[in-house]
Design a protein around this motif. Structure first.
Motif, short mmCIF file in Angstrom:
data_model
loop_
_atom_site.label_atom_id
_atom_site.label_comp_id
_atom_site.label_asym_id
_atom_site.label_seq_id
_atom_site.Cartn_x
_atom_site.Cartn_y
_atom_site.Cartn_z
N TYR A 104 0.81 -1.22 0.00
CA TYR A 104 0.00 0.00 0.00
C TYR A 104 0.83 1.26 0.00
O TYR A 104 0.35 2.33 0.32
CB TYR A 104 -0.93 0.01 1.21
CG TYR A 104 -2.03 -1.01 1.14
CD1 TYR A 104 -2.81 -1.16 0.01
CD2 TYR A 104 -2.30 -1.82 2.24
CE1 TYR A 104 -3.82 -2.09 -0.05
CE2 TYR A 104 -3.33 -2.74 2.19
CZ TYR A 104 -4.08 -2.88 1.05
OH TYR A 104 -5.09 -3.79 1.00
N ASN A 105 2.10 1.18 -0.35
CA ASN A 105 2.93 2.36 -0.41
C ASN A 105 2.38 3.29 -1.49
O ASN A 105 1.94 2.82 -2.54
CB ASN A 105 4.37 1.95 -0.72
CG ASN A 105 5.33 3.10 -0.61
OD1 ASN A 105 5.40 3.96 -1.49
ND2 ASN A 105 6.07 3.14 0.48
N PRO A 106 2.43 4.60 -1.26
CA PRO A 106 1.91 5.53 -2.27
C PRO A 106 2.58 5.41 -3.64
O PRO A 106 2.03 5.86 -4.64
CB PRO A 106 2.18 6.91 -1.66
CG PRO A 106 2.22 6.66 -0.19
CD PRO A 106 2.82 5.28 -0.02
N THR A 107 3.75 4.80 -3.72
CA THR A 107 4.43 4.64 -5.00
C THR A 107 4.05 3.36 -5.73
O THR A 107 4.55 3.09 -6.82
CB THR A 107 5.96 4.66 -4.80
OG1 THR A 107 6.32 3.55 -3.96
CG2 THR A 107 6.43 5.96 -4.17
N ALA A 108 3.15 2.56 -5.17
CA ALA A 108 2.78 1.27 -5.76
C ALA A 108 2.23 1.41 -7.18
O ALA A 108 2.48 0.56 -8.02
CB ALA A 108 1.78 0.54 -4.87
N THR A 109 1.52 2.47 -7.45
CA THR A 109 0.97 2.67 -8.79
C THR A 109 2.08 2.80 -9.82
O THR A 109 2.02 2.18 -10.88
CB THR A 109 0.07 3.93 -8.82
OG1 THR A 109 -0.94 3.79 -7.84
CG2 THR A 109 -0.55 4.13 -10.19
N LYS A 110 3.10 3.57 -9.50
CA LYS A 110 4.22 3.74 -10.43
C LYS A 110 5.00 2.44 -10.58
O LYS A 110 5.45 2.10 -11.68
CB LYS A 110 5.15 4.87 -9.97
CG LYS A 110 4.54 6.24 -10.12
CD LYS A 110 4.35 6.58 -11.59
CE LYS A 110 3.83 7.99 -11.75
NZ LYS A 110 3.60 8.35 -13.14
N ILE A 111 5.15 1.69 -9.50
CA ILE A 111 5.83 0.39 -9.58
C ILE A 111 5.03 -0.53 -10.51
O ILE A 111 5.61 -1.21 -11.36
CB ILE A 111 6.00 -0.23 -8.18
CG1 ILE A 111 7.02 0.59 -7.39
CG2 ILE A 111 6.41 -1.69 -8.26
CD1 ILE A 111 7.04 0.31 -5.92
N ALA A 112 3.72 -0.52 -10.36
CA ALA A 112 2.87 -1.34 -11.24
C ALA A 112 2.99 -0.89 -12.69
O ALA A 112 3.06 -1.73 -13.60
CB ALA A 112 1.42 -1.28 -10.77
#
Length: 162
Positions: free
Chosen positions: A13-21
């Protein structure tokens, strides 16, 4: 006959998860690979802490909705909701989602082996040195135990500013 390539993306749930995805999905597309998004539920305290908010960079992923899921049927429903939002953001209906319970590293490794994954994608958070000593790093544990190629994406929040 060649089998389809498979990419497992372990997301928290880290805020950067979207960019990692997004980065992991780009690699998967280049490989013409099937994608599975995985979230591991390990410790319920993590999800109730104000220090580790479950909010990601997705505009319509809000804490009120998350807590509604969390309070109704449990953390797995909330995690499924979260992964569905990431899947929708990536705009590919063929993406599979999976929520598992257990130790983060152990579940990632077991799932990757079970799915016959060709590549594991994970983020690496910059943890404070004391936290690193006391609880270790999931990414480091996976790296030290896997024989499957691992793409580690540094996920310091400031790296992904537009």
């Amino acid at each position: 006959m060649t089998t389809a390539k498979k990419v497992l993306m372990a997301l928290d749930y880290n805020p950067t998860a979207t960019k990692i995805a997004e980065i992991g999905f780009s690699f998967a597309k280049a490989m013409h690979a099937e994608v599975t998004l995985l979230h591991v539920v390990e410790n319920e305290v993590y999800y109730t802490s104000f220090l580790t908010s479950p909010i990601t960079g997705l505009g319509d992923f809000d804490s009120a909705t998350f807590y509604q899921y969390m309070n109704s049927d449990g953390l797995s429903d909330a995690a499924n909701y979260y992964l569905d939002k990431i899947k929708k953001h990536l705009d590919d209906a063929k993406i599979k989602t999976l929520v598992e319970n257990g130790n983060f590293a152990e579940v990632i490794l077991k799932t990757a082996k079970h799915l016959k994954t060709d590549l594991i994608v994970m983020g690496s958070h910059s943890q404070k040195w004391l936290e690193q000593i006391l609880i270790g790093s999931t990414t480091e544990n996976v790296l030290n135990q896997t024989t499957i190629p691992l793409l580690i994406i540094p996920s310091k929040k400031q790296q992904f500013k537009s």
